[in-house]
Design a protein around this motif. Sequence first.
Motif, short mmCIF file in Angstrom:
data_model
loop_
_atom_site.label_atom_id
_atom_site.label_comp_id
_atom_site.label_asym_id
_atom_site.label_seq_id
_atom_site.Cartn_x
_atom_site.Cartn_y
_atom_site.Cartn_z
N SER A 1 0.85 -1.19 0.00
CA SER A 1 0.00 0.00 0.00
C SER A 1 0.89 1.25 0.00
O SER A 1 2.06 1.19 0.39
CB SER A 1 -0.91 0.01 1.23
OG SER A 1 -0.16 0.25 2.39
N GLU A 2 0.33 2.36 -0.40
CA GLU A 2 1.07 3.61 -0.40
C GLU A 2 1.50 3.98 1.02
O GLU A 2 2.61 4.47 1.23
CB GLU A 2 0.26 4.72 -1.05
CG GLU A 2 0.12 4.49 -2.55
CD GLU A 2 -0.79 5.46 -3.26
OE1 GLU A 2 -1.47 6.27 -2.60
OE2 GLU A 2 -0.82 5.40 -4.51
N SER A 3 0.66 3.71 2.01
CA SER A 3 1.04 4.02 3.40
C SER A 3 2.19 3.14 3.87
O SER A 3 3.06 3.60 4.61
CB SER A 3 -0.16 3.92 4.34
OG SER A 3 -0.66 2.61 4.36
N GLU A 4 2.23 1.88 3.44
CA GLU A 4 3.36 1.00 3.79
C GLU A 4 4.66 1.50 3.16
O GLU A 4 5.71 1.49 3.79
CB GLU A 4 3.09 -0.43 3.34
CG GLU A 4 2.02 -1.13 4.14
CD GLU A 4 1.59 -2.45 3.53
OE1 GLU A 4 1.18 -3.33 4.31
OE2 GLU A 4 1.66 -2.63 2.29
N LEU A 5 4.57 1.94 1.91
CA LEU A 5 5.75 2.47 1.23
C LEU A 5 6.23 3.76 1.89
O LEU A 5 7.43 3.97 2.09
CB LEU A 5 5.44 2.71 -0.25
CG LEU A 5 5.13 1.45 -1.06
CD1 LEU A 5 4.65 1.81 -2.45
CD2 LEU A 5 6.34 0.53 -1.11
N LEU A 6 5.29 4.61 2.27
CA LEU A 6 5.63 5.85 2.96
C LEU A 6 6.34 5.54 4.28
O LEU A 6 7.38 6.13 4.60
CB LEU A 6 4.38 6.69 3.20
CG LEU A 6 4.58 7.96 4.01
CD1 LEU A 6 5.50 8.93 3.31
CD2 LEU A 6 3.22 8.60 4.29
N GLU A 7 5.81 4.58 5.02
CA GLU A 7 6.42 4.21 6.30
C GLU A 7 7.85 3.71 6.10
O GLU A 7 8.74 3.97 6.91
CB GLU A 7 5.57 3.15 7.00
CG GLU A 7 6.05 2.86 8.39
CD GLU A 7 5.08 1.96 9.15
OE1 GLU A 7 5.57 1.08 9.87
OE2 GLU A 7 3.86 2.15 9.00
N ARG A 8 8.08 3.01 5.00
CA ARG A 8 9.41 2.44 4.70
C ARG A 8 10.48 3.52 4.52
O ARG A 8 11.64 3.29 4.83
CB ARG A 8 9.29 1.58 3.45
CG ARG A 8 10.55 0.88 3.05
CD ARG A 8 10.59 -0.47 3.72
NE ARG A 8 11.58 -1.30 3.07
CZ ARG A 8 12.67 -1.73 3.69
NH1 ARG A 8 12.89 -1.43 4.94
NH2 ARG A 8 13.53 -2.48 3.07
N ILE A 9 10.08 4.71 4.04
CA ILE A 9 11.07 5.75 3.76
C ILE A 9 11.10 6.87 4.82
O ILE A 9 11.99 7.70 4.80
CB ILE A 9 10.88 6.38 2.37
CG1 ILE A 9 9.53 7.08 2.25
CG2 ILE A 9 11.09 5.33 1.29
CD1 ILE A 9 9.34 7.88 0.98
N GLN A 10 10.14 6.88 5.73
CA GLN A 10 10.06 7.95 6.73
C GLN A 10 11.33 8.10 7.55
O GLN A 10 11.62 9.18 8.04
CB GLN A 10 8.88 7.73 7.67
CG GLN A 10 7.53 7.96 7.06
CD GLN A 10 7.26 9.43 6.77
OE1 GLN A 10 7.91 10.33 7.25
NE2 GLN A 10 6.26 9.66 5.97
N THR A 11 12.09 7.03 7.73
CA THR A 11 13.25 7.07 8.62
C THR A 11 14.56 7.38 7.89
O THR A 11 15.63 7.34 8.51
CB THR A 11 13.40 5.73 9.36
OG1 THR A 11 13.53 4.68 8.41
CG2 THR A 11 12.21 5.49 10.28
N VAL A 12 14.49 7.72 6.60
CA VAL A 12 15.72 8.13 5.90
C VAL A 12 16.28 9.35 6.62
O VAL A 12 15.57 10.34 6.81
CB VAL A 12 15.43 8.46 4.41
CG1 VAL A 12 16.64 9.12 3.75
CG2 VAL A 12 15.01 7.21 3.65
N PRO A 13 17.54 9.29 7.06
CA PRO A 13 18.09 10.42 7.82
C PRO A 13 18.35 11.64 6.94
O PRO A 13 18.70 11.52 5.78
CB PRO A 13 19.40 9.87 8.39
CG PRO A 13 19.69 8.63 7.65
CD PRO A 13 18.45 8.17 6.97
N ASP A 14 18.15 12.81 7.53
CA ASP A 14 18.48 14.07 6.88
C ASP A 14 19.93 14.42 7.24
O ASP A 14 20.22 14.65 8.41
CB ASP A 14 17.54 15.18 7.35
CG ASP A 14 17.99 16.53 6.86
OD1 ASP A 14 18.05 16.71 5.64
OD2 ASP A 14 18.29 17.40 7.70
N PRO A 15 20.84 14.44 6.25
CA PRO A 15 22.25 14.69 6.55
C PRO A 15 22.53 16.04 7.21
O PRO A 15 23.44 16.15 8.03
CB PRO A 15 22.93 14.62 5.18
CG PRO A 15 22.01 13.83 4.33
CD PRO A 15 20.63 14.15 4.84
N CYS A 16 21.77 17.06 6.88
CA CYS A 16 22.02 18.38 7.48
C CYS A 16 21.72 18.35 8.98
O CYS A 16 22.43 18.97 9.76
CB CYS A 16 21.19 19.45 6.79
SG CYS A 16 21.73 19.72 5.09
#
Length: 128
Positions: A3-18
């Motif tokens: 689902s789109e919500s599952e895919l969104l959850e998968r990427i939410q934790t990508v760290p912001d380098p700044c």
Amino acid sequence: MPSESELLERIQTVPDPCSLAVGVPLSIGEMGLVQAVEYDAGRVTVRMQLTSPMCMMAAYFMREIEQRLLAEAGVTSVHVAFDMALEWRPEHICASARQRLADRRITMLGGRMLPREKPEGREGTSDA
């Protein structure tokens, strides 16, 4: 098929380098950078914002998002589209992340001033 919500959850934790550079690690989810995730017959489009037109992390975000989503069953391709209208504002950062930044006295992120939190009990009061 994810689902789109599952895919969104998968990427939410990508760290912001700044945020890592200023010593307060935040994810793109906490930063409010992801606008939408669309899934259509194996093809995923991620629409996101950058914190600054000078942000040099677009390629990093694309690579991290592609790696995470291509590992999902049913995903055959990933396209990351950036909003060039630059509508991201520090207010998009979630409250708990803003507090972590405030605790470290971080006042700017992505070249923008962070909103100041009102002290508790001062809602609706005036200094005048």
